[in-house]
Design a protein around this motif. Structure first.
Motif, PDB file in Angstrom:
ATOM      1  N   LYS A  89      25.177  33.145  31.522  1.00 52.14           N
ATOM      2  CA  LYS A  89      25.869  33.420  30.118  1.00 52.14           C
ATOM      3  C   LYS A  89      25.503  34.736  29.493  1.00 52.14           C
ATOM      4  O   LYS A  89      26.275  35.283  28.937  1.00 52.14           O
ATOM      5  CB  LYS A  89      25.145  32.111  29.194  1.00 52.14           C
ATOM      6  CG  LYS A  89      26.037  31.007  29.558  1.00 52.14           C
ATOM      7  CD  LYS A  89      25.496  29.808  28.536  1.00 52.14           C
ATOM      8  CE  LYS A  89      25.947  30.020  27.080  1.00 52.14           C
ATOM      9  NZ  LYS A  89      26.096  28.977  25.981  1.00 52.14           N
ATOM     10  N   GLN A 101      24.636  37.523  30.913  1.00 49.68           N
ATOM     11  CA  GLN A 101      25.503  38.640  31.633  1.00 49.68           C
ATOM     12  C   GLN A 101      26.823  38.638  31.304  1.00 49.68           C
ATOM     13  O   GLN A 101      27.430  39.778  31.116  1.00 49.68           O
ATOM     14  CB  GLN A 101      25.107  38.646  33.280  1.00 49.68           C
ATOM     15  CG  GLN A 101      23.894  38.745  33.722  1.00 49.68           C
ATOM     16  CD  GLN A 101      23.632  38.291  35.083  1.00 49.68           C
ATOM     17  OE1 GLN A 101      24.268  37.873  35.766  1.00 49.68           O
ATOM     18  NE2 GLN A 101      22.341  38.516  35.902  1.00 49.68           N
ATOM     19  N   LYS A 102      27.469  37.350  31.221  1.00 52.69           N
ATOM     20  CA  LYS A 102      28.808  37.604  30.973  1.00 52.69           C
ATOM     21  C   LYS A 102      29.207  37.833  29.557  1.00 52.69           C
ATOM     22  O   LYS A 102      30.068  38.704  29.241  1.00 52.69           O
ATOM     23  CB  LYS A 102      29.363  35.995  31.185  1.00 52.69           C
ATOM     24  CG  LYS A 102      30.809  35.609  31.082  1.00 52.69           C
ATOM     25  CD  LYS A 102      31.566  36.040  32.501  1.00 52.69           C
ATOM     26  CE  LYS A 102      32.729  35.671  32.701  1.00 52.69           C
ATOM     27  NZ  LYS A 102      33.240  36.135  34.048  1.00 52.69           N
ATOM     28  N   SER A 103      28.419  37.643  28.706  1.00 57.04           N
ATOM     29  CA  SER A 103      28.344  38.236  27.164  1.00 57.04           C
ATOM     30  C   SER A 103      28.147  39.606  27.199  1.00 57.04           C
ATOM     31  O   SER A 103      28.943  40.187  26.550  1.00 57.04           O
ATOM     32  CB  SER A 103      27.142  37.434  26.516  1.00 57.04           C
ATOM     33  OG  SER A 103      26.967  38.038  25.144  1.00 57.04           O
ATOM     34  N   GLU A 104      27.494  40.276  27.937  1.00 56.45           N
ATOM     35  CA  GLU A 104      27.150  41.600  28.001  1.00 56.45           C
ATOM     36  C   GLU A 104      28.348  42.345  28.513  1.00 56.45           C
ATOM     37  O   GLU A 104      28.805  43.286  28.000  1.00 56.45           O
ATOM     38  CB  GLU A 104      25.913  42.028  28.690  1.00 56.45           C
ATOM     39  CG  GLU A 104      24.638  41.910  28.045  1.00 56.45           C
ATOM     40  CD  GLU A 104      23.540  42.186  28.885  1.00 56.45           C
ATOM     41  OE1 GLU A 104      23.578  42.702  30.175  1.00 56.45           O
ATOM     42  OE2 GLU A 104      22.186  42.257  28.464  1.00 56.45           O
ATOM     43  N   LEU A 105      28.926  41.634  29.766  1.00 57.69           N
ATOM     44  CA  LEU A 105      29.959  42.345  30.078  1.00 57.69           C
ATOM     45  C   LEU A 105      31.224  42.320  29.242  1.00 57.69           C
ATOM     46  O   LEU A 105      31.931  43.482  28.942  1.00 57.69           O
ATOM     47  CB  LEU A 105      30.527  41.541  31.598  1.00 57.69           C
ATOM     48  CG  LEU A 105      31.789  41.858  32.147  1.00 57.69           C
ATOM     49  CD1 LEU A 105      31.216  43.283  32.996  1.00 57.69           C
ATOM     50  CD2 LEU A 105      32.115  40.812  33.125  1.00 57.69           C
ATOM     51  N   LYS A 106      31.339  41.131  28.408  1.00 60.98           N
ATOM     52  CA  LYS A 106      32.606  41.412  27.251  1.00 60.98           C
ATOM     53  C   LYS A 106      32.127  42.126  26.354  1.00 60.98           C
ATOM     54  O   LYS A 106      33.021  42.689  25.800  1.00 60.98           O
ATOM     55  CB  LYS A 106      32.606  39.754  26.968  1.00 60.98           C
ATOM     56  CG  LYS A 106      33.288  38.828  27.917  1.00 60.98           C
ATOM     57  CD  LYS A 106      33.508  37.449  27.309  1.00 60.98           C
ATOM     58  CE  LYS A 106      34.237  36.662  28.459  1.00 60.98           C
ATOM     59  NZ  LYS A 106      34.727  35.357  27.870  1.00 60.98           N
ATOM     60  N   GLN A 107      30.982  42.342  25.856  1.00 58.42           N
ATOM     61  CA  GLN A 107      30.528  43.616  24.871  1.00 58.42           C
ATOM     62  C   GLN A 107      31.140  44.768  25.318  1.00 58.42           C
ATOM     63  O   GLN A 107      31.151  45.603  24.529  1.00 58.42           O
ATOM     64  CB  GLN A 107      29.059  43.298  24.429  1.00 58.42           C
ATOM     65  CG  GLN A 107      28.942  41.940  23.497  1.00 58.42           C
ATOM     66  CD  GLN A 107      27.345  41.765  23.223  1.00 58.42           C
ATOM     67  OE1 GLN A 107      26.444  42.636  23.626  1.00 58.42           O
ATOM     68  NE2 GLN A 107      27.244  40.803  22.518  1.00 58.42           N
ATOM     69  N   ARG A 125      33.259  45.578  27.099  1.00 57.77           N
ATOM     70  CA  ARG A 125      34.808  45.781  27.170  1.00 57.77           C
ATOM     71  C   ARG A 125      35.593  46.153  25.832  1.00 57.77           C
ATOM     72  O   ARG A 125      36.440  46.597  25.823  1.00 57.77           O
ATOM     73  CB  ARG A 125      35.585  44.352  27.653  1.00 57.77           C
ATOM     74  CG  ARG A 125      35.464  44.097  29.130  1.00 57.77           C
ATOM     75  CD  ARG A 125      36.150  42.984  29.502  1.00 57.77           C
ATOM     76  NE  ARG A 125      35.706  42.498  30.895  1.00 57.77           N
ATOM     77  CZ  ARG A 125      35.739  41.153  31.209  1.00 57.77           C
ATOM     78  NH1 ARG A 125      36.112  40.243  30.498  1.00 57.77           N
ATOM     79  NH2 ARG A 125      35.334  40.983  32.160  1.00 57.77           N
ATOM     80  N   ARG A 126      34.639  45.916  24.659  1.00 56.42           N
ATOM     81  CA  ARG A 126      35.066  45.981  23.149  1.00 56.42           C
ATOM     82  C   ARG A 126      35.214  47.631  23.073  1.00 56.42           C
ATOM     83  O   ARG A 126      34.699  48.518  23.792  1.00 56.42           O
ATOM     84  CB  ARG A 126      34.279  45.487  22.324  1.00 56.42           C
ATOM     85  CG  ARG A 126      34.046  43.983  22.253  1.00 56.42           C
ATOM     86  CD  ARG A 126      33.201  43.547  21.423  1.00 56.42           C
ATOM     87  NE  ARG A 126      33.092  41.926  21.522  1.00 56.42           N
ATOM     88  CZ  ARG A 126      32.119  41.491  20.859  1.00 56.42           C
ATOM     89  NH1 ARG A 126      31.297  42.053  19.828  1.00 56.42           N
ATOM     90  NH2 ARG A 126      32.076  40.218  20.837  1.00 56.42           N
TER      91      ARG A 126
END
Length: 133
Positions: free
Chosen positions: A118, A120-126, A128-129
């Motif tokens: 969770k 790692q996925k959150s960091e990846l999405k951040q 992309r911002r």
């Protein structure tokens, strides 16, 4: 459940099958409809009848008839056999006692792994911002 008694209580109805088959479909009644009256059966005990009514209620009509159809084969005999086999497998699965569920908890390692994924996925999405200016 007494299989030999139940086999004698089965009622078969044959109609024309739908689908491919050309002229053969139009002239031969190969579709098999197996009907079994659950409430008047002498091969089942009262408790077994109640289990069947409860677990197979979607297949039982208002006349207490359990209906199975088969039209997979071009042969009436094969369709009759497959309908009978499916009927008995459905009855046996309905009468099979259900296992009690043991409540379990997820292991500590599985919880940690899930939280790491969770994060790692959150960091990846951040990442992309768009950056703040």
């Amino acid at each position: 459940m007494k299989r030999t008694i139940i086999e004698n209580e089965l009622y078969f109805n044959f109609t024309r099958s739908s689908g491919a088959g050309g002229q053969h479909v139009n002239k031969v009644s190969t579709r098999v409809e197996l009907r079994f009256n659950v409430s008047s059966s002498s091969g089942l005990s009262d408790s077994e009848k109640q289990l069947i009514f409860h677990k197979l209620r979607n297949r039982i009509n208002n006349d207490d008839e359990f209906i199975v159809t088969s039209q997979a084969s071009r042969s009436q005999f094969k369709n009759k056999e497959s309908a009978t086999e499916r009927f008995f497998s459905l009855i046996e699965s309905a009468l099979k006692p259900q296992k009690k569920r043991k409540p379990t908890h997820p292991s500590r390692q599985s919880v940690v792994k899930r939280l790491e994924r969770k994060h790692q996925k959150s960091e990846l999405k951040q990442l992309r911002r768009k950056p703040d200016l």
